[in-house]
Design a protein around this motif. Structure first.
Motif, PDB file in Angstrom:
ATOM      1  N   GLU A 171       0.830  -1.221   0.000  1.00 22.49           N
ATOM      2  CA  GLU A 171       0.000   0.000   0.000  1.00 22.49           C
ATOM      3  C   GLU A 171       0.857   1.261   0.000  1.00 22.49           C
ATOM      4  N   LEU A 172       1.997   1.227   0.674  1.00 21.31           N
ATOM      5  CA  LEU A 172       2.913   2.384   0.635  1.00 21.31           C
ATOM      6  C   LEU A 172       3.418   2.582  -0.792  1.00 21.31           C
ATOM      7  N   HIS A 173       3.802   1.470  -1.416  1.00 21.31           N
ATOM      8  CA  HIS A 173       4.266   1.530  -2.806  1.00 21.31           C
ATOM      9  C   HIS A 173       3.170   2.114  -3.703  1.00 21.31           C
ATOM     10  N   ASN A 174       1.950   1.614  -3.547  1.00 28.39           N
ATOM     11  CA  ASN A 174       0.827   2.108  -4.367  1.00 28.39           C
ATOM     12  C   ASN A 174       0.589   3.595  -4.164  1.00 28.39           C
ATOM     13  N   ALA A 175       0.889   4.071  -2.948  1.00 33.95           N
ATOM     14  CA  ALA A 175       0.661   5.496  -2.646  1.00 33.95           C
ATOM     15  C   ALA A 175       1.869   6.354  -3.038  1.00 33.95           C
ATOM     16  N   GLY A 176       2.894   5.728  -3.633  1.00 37.89           N
ATOM     17  CA  GLY A 176       4.018   6.510  -4.144  1.00 37.89           C
ATOM     18  C   GLY A 176       5.197   6.658  -3.191  1.00 37.89           C
ATOM     19  N   TYR A 177       5.196   5.925  -2.101  1.00 37.07           N
ATOM     20  CA  TYR A 177       6.327   5.994  -1.167  1.00 37.07           C
ATOM     21  C   TYR A 177       7.431   5.023  -1.578  1.00 37.07           C
ATOM     22  N   GLU A 178       8.653   5.374  -1.189  1.00 39.63           N
ATOM     23  CA  GLU A 178       9.768   4.437  -1.280  1.00 39.63           C
ATOM     24  C   GLU A 178       9.841   3.741   0.075  1.00 39.63           C
ATOM     25  N   VAL A 179      10.232   2.467   0.049  1.00 40.01           N
ATOM     26  CA  VAL A 179      10.199   1.692   1.287  1.00 40.01           C
ATOM     27  C   VAL A 179      11.568   1.092   1.565  1.00 40.01           C
ATOM     28  N   VAL A 180      11.978   1.128   2.829  1.00 37.09           N
ATOM     29  CA  VAL A 180      13.123   0.313   3.232  1.00 37.09           C
ATOM     30  C   VAL A 180      12.640  -0.605   4.357  1.00 37.09           C
ATOM     31  N   ILE A 181      12.871  -1.900   4.153  1.00 36.62           N
ATOM     32  CA  ILE A 181      12.356  -2.906   5.087  1.00 36.62           C
ATOM     33  C   ILE A 181      13.497  -3.406   5.974  1.00 36.62           C
ATOM     34  N   VAL A 182      13.212  -3.484   7.270  1.00 36.31           N
ATOM     35  CA  VAL A 182      14.135  -4.134   8.205  1.00 36.31           C
ATOM     36  C   VAL A 182      13.401  -5.303   8.831  1.00 36.31           C
ATOM     37  N   ASP A 183      14.020  -6.462   8.820  1.00 35.89           N
ATOM     38  CA  ASP A 183      13.396  -7.647   9.425  1.00 35.89           C
ATOM     39  C   ASP A 183      14.512  -8.644   9.717  1.00 35.89           C
ATOM     40  N   ASN A 184      14.368  -9.410  10.788  1.00 34.07           N
ATOM     41  CA  ASN A 184      15.381 -10.455  11.053  1.00 34.07           C
ATOM     42  C   ASN A 184      14.850 -11.843  10.689  1.00 34.07           C
ATOM     43  N   LEU A 185      13.690 -11.892  10.056  1.00 37.93           N
ATOM     44  CA  LEU A 185      13.088 -13.141   9.573  1.00 37.93           C
ATOM     45  C   LEU A 185      12.780 -14.112  10.721  1.00 37.93           C
ATOM     46  N   ALA A 186      12.604 -13.564  11.933  1.00 43.39           N
ATOM     47  CA  ALA A 186      12.303 -14.420  13.084  1.00 43.39           C
ATOM     48  C   ALA A 186      10.962 -15.123  12.896  1.00 43.39           C
ATOM     49  N   ASN A 187      10.040 -14.467  12.226  1.00 42.78           N
ATOM     50  CA  ASN A 187       8.713 -15.074  12.032  1.00 42.78           C
ATOM     51  C   ASN A 187       8.220 -14.826  10.605  1.00 42.78           C
ATOM     52  N   SER A 188       9.151 -14.942   9.649  1.00 46.38           N
ATOM     53  CA  SER A 188       8.755 -14.661   8.262  1.00 46.38           C
ATOM     54  C   SER A 188       9.756 -15.295   7.310  1.00 46.38           C
ATOM     55  N   SER A 189       9.381 -15.304   6.038  1.00 48.71           N
ATOM     56  CA  SER A 189      10.228 -15.948   5.037  1.00 48.71           C
ATOM     57  C   SER A 189      10.754 -14.908   4.049  1.00 48.71           C
ATOM     58  N   ILE A 190      12.025 -15.038   3.706  1.00 48.92           N
ATOM     59  CA  ILE A 190      12.659 -14.109   2.763  1.00 48.92           C
ATOM     60  C   ILE A 190      11.960 -14.161   1.402  1.00 48.92           C
ATOM     61  N   LYS A 191      11.253 -15.284   1.156  1.00 49.93           N
ATOM     62  CA  LYS A 191      10.559 -15.419  -0.123  1.00 49.93           C
ATOM     63  C   LYS A 191       9.495 -14.316  -0.325  1.00 49.93           C
ATOM     64  N   ILE A 192       9.066 -13.735   0.777  1.00 52.18           N
ATOM     65  CA  ILE A 192       8.060 -12.659   0.681  1.00 52.18           C
ATOM     66  C   ILE A 192       8.598 -11.480  -0.150  1.00 52.18           C
ATOM     67  N   LEU A 193       9.920 -11.290  -0.138  1.00 53.69           N
ATOM     68  CA  LEU A 193      10.492 -10.208  -0.959  1.00 53.69           C
ATOM     69  C   LEU A 193      10.204 -10.438  -2.442  1.00 53.69           C
ATOM     70  N   ASP A 194      10.328 -11.705  -2.874  1.00 56.11           N
ATOM     71  CA  ASP A 194      10.003 -12.041  -4.268  1.00 56.11           C
ATOM     72  C   ASP A 194       8.515 -11.841  -4.541  1.00 56.11           C
ATOM     73  N   GLN A 195       7.708 -12.217  -3.552  1.00 56.66           N
ATOM     74  CA  GLN A 195       6.255 -12.069  -3.713  1.00 56.66           C
ATOM     75  C   GLN A 195       5.898 -10.580  -3.844  1.00 56.66           C
ATOM     76  N   LEU A 196       6.569  -9.753  -3.029  1.00 58.26           N
ATOM     77  CA  LEU A 196       6.321  -8.308  -3.097  1.00 58.26           C
ATOM     78  C   LEU A 196       6.773  -7.767  -4.452  1.00 58.26           C
ATOM     79  N   HIS A 197       7.854  -8.337  -4.963  1.00 58.18           N
ATOM     80  CA  HIS A 197       8.327  -7.941  -6.297  1.00 58.18           C
ATOM     81  C   HIS A 197       7.273  -8.273  -7.352  1.00 58.18           C
TER      82      HIS A 197
END
Ligand code: NAD
Ligand code: WQD
Length: 338
Positions: A20-46
């Motif tokens: 939604e930030l992307h759709n609204a025209g923002y640039e995003v920088v993500i910080v995460d240590n993947l403690a409860n998530s998968s790096i594959k989500i980056l591809d999905q977001l792409h």
């Protein structure tokens, strides 16, 4: 293009907010240590946004790492802080794990960015079982039932006190009700860890044959059908509220600290959710009535008039869309295991 730091941006709500930030025209920088998530989500977001968003794998509990990050990213226009542990039951078993992560992360961020526009993920859990429904932002904050709930209450206090002492720091706490559903593309959604404790992920896993029958925890509550009532909100609607909060802060319209309920304003019972899932997907669910779950409240739903008036935001997606999208995501996961 204003840059927004999204902590926990690979997680469930964070990933939808990145879109939604992307759709609204923002640039995003993500910080995460993947403690409860998968790096594959980056591809999905792409796949969804056509862009690989800047991602830094970093544990926010690590003070030096957070300071190093802030030195390299001094130009963030806003911070949305999702990163935290969130499992209520686990927090009772391992309170220090929760206090460490949820407090150190918050404190490190506030120290590294003392004058930020800051959005914090809080929870309707701060209200406990309210005396009066719907709950407004002024309703009493009840003593937390779990260390997890306590981290949200105390974090709100930390933020309020820090704002008072820090000119230039502006904070919005968003109290989410029950986020459910997934993105319309079915490319991102919730990734429960082990046996889902939450209702909707359990329903979808039961429907797909990964789990046995659903247990309805209690049918003797003082509600119309006897099962417990919550305010379920579509995760995409929830994500959009974060964009509205970032804008409100950027427009200088928050004088220090403010708090908003994010729900639909409408309660649904467990049996109504089961029925809505069956209606919107055509799947038949197996369920049985079980004893009440310890620590559960009978009912809660939010008054969202303040969010409507001040954030200029309101929910657009109904229960059918919540259930349909959750089901599409479950089927996507079956066909494309993470
Ligand atoms: P999630 O677990 O899917 O996302 C949290 C993300 O933060 C994960 O990707 C995790 O890897 C990351 N993270 C955790 N600790 C970290 C650390 N020390 N450093 C860097 N990254 C870290 O959870 P979610 O459902 O997306 O919830 C997001 C926020 O919203 C949380 O603060 C949660 O407490 C709050 N919240 C969630 C709900 C809900 O029902 N999902 C309800 C109310 C509030
Ligand atoms: C919803 C309803 C259950 C599972 C939790 C946290 C809260 C917040 C959101 C973060 C309840 C019933 C559930 C099942 C059932 N998270 N249920 N059978 O308990 O409202 O809130 O998540 O801040 O802090 O406590 O959500 O999805 O677990 O339960 O009958 O297998 O479904 O009893 O009435 P809850 P939930």
């Amino acid at each position: 293009m204003a840059k927004i730091l999204v902590t926990g941006g690979i997680g469930y709500i964070g990933s939808h907010t990145v879109v939604e930030l992307h759709n609204a025209g923002y640039e995003v920088v993500i910080v995460d240590n993947l403690a409860n998530s998968s790096i594959k989500i980056l591809d999905q977001l792409h796949q969804i946004t056509g862009k690989y968003h800047e991602f830094i794998e970093l544990d926010l509990q690590d003070t030096a790492a957070v300071n190093g990050f802030a030195e390299q990213h001094p130009d963030v226009a806003g911070i949305i802080h999702f990163a935290a542990y969130k499992a209520v039951g686990e927090s009772v078993q391992e309170p220090l794990k929760y206090y460490k992560n949820n407090f150190y992360s918050l404190i490190n961020l506030l120290t590294a960015y003392p004058t930020a526009n800051f959005v914090f993920s809080s929870s309707c859990t701060v209200y406990g079982q309210p005396d009066k429904l719907p709950v407004t932002e002024d309703s009493e904050v009840k003593k937390a039932e779990s260390p997890y709930g306590n981290t949200k209450q105390v974090a709100e206090e930390i933020l309020k006190e820090t704002v008072k002492a820090t000119p230039g720091l502006n904070v919005i706490s968003l109290r989410y009700f029950n986020p459910v559903g997934a993105h319309a593309t079915a490319l991102i959604g919730e990734l429960p860890n082990g046996v889902p404790q939450n209702l909707v992920p359990f329903i979808t896993q039961s429907a797909i044959g990964k789990r046995g029958p659903i247990q309805v925890f209690g049918d003797d509550y003082n509600t119309p059908d006897g099962s417990a009532i919550r305010d379920y909100i579509h995760v995409v609607d929830l994500a959009k509220a974060h964009v509205a909060a970032v804008k409100l802060l950027a427009d200088g319209k928050v004088d220090g600290y403010d708090v908003f309920n994010l729900g639909t304003g409408k309660g649904s019972s467990v049996l109504e959710i089961i029925n809505a899932f069956e209606q919107s997907t055509g799947e038949k669910l197996n369920y049985k009535i079980a004893p009440r779950r310890e620590g559960d409240i009978e009912q809660i739903y939010g008054d969202v008039n303040k969010s409507k008036a001040t954030l200029g935001w309101q929910t657009e997606l109904d229960l059918n869309e919540m259930m349909r999208s959750a089901w599409e995501w479950e089927k996507y996961l079956r066909d494309n295991p993470f």
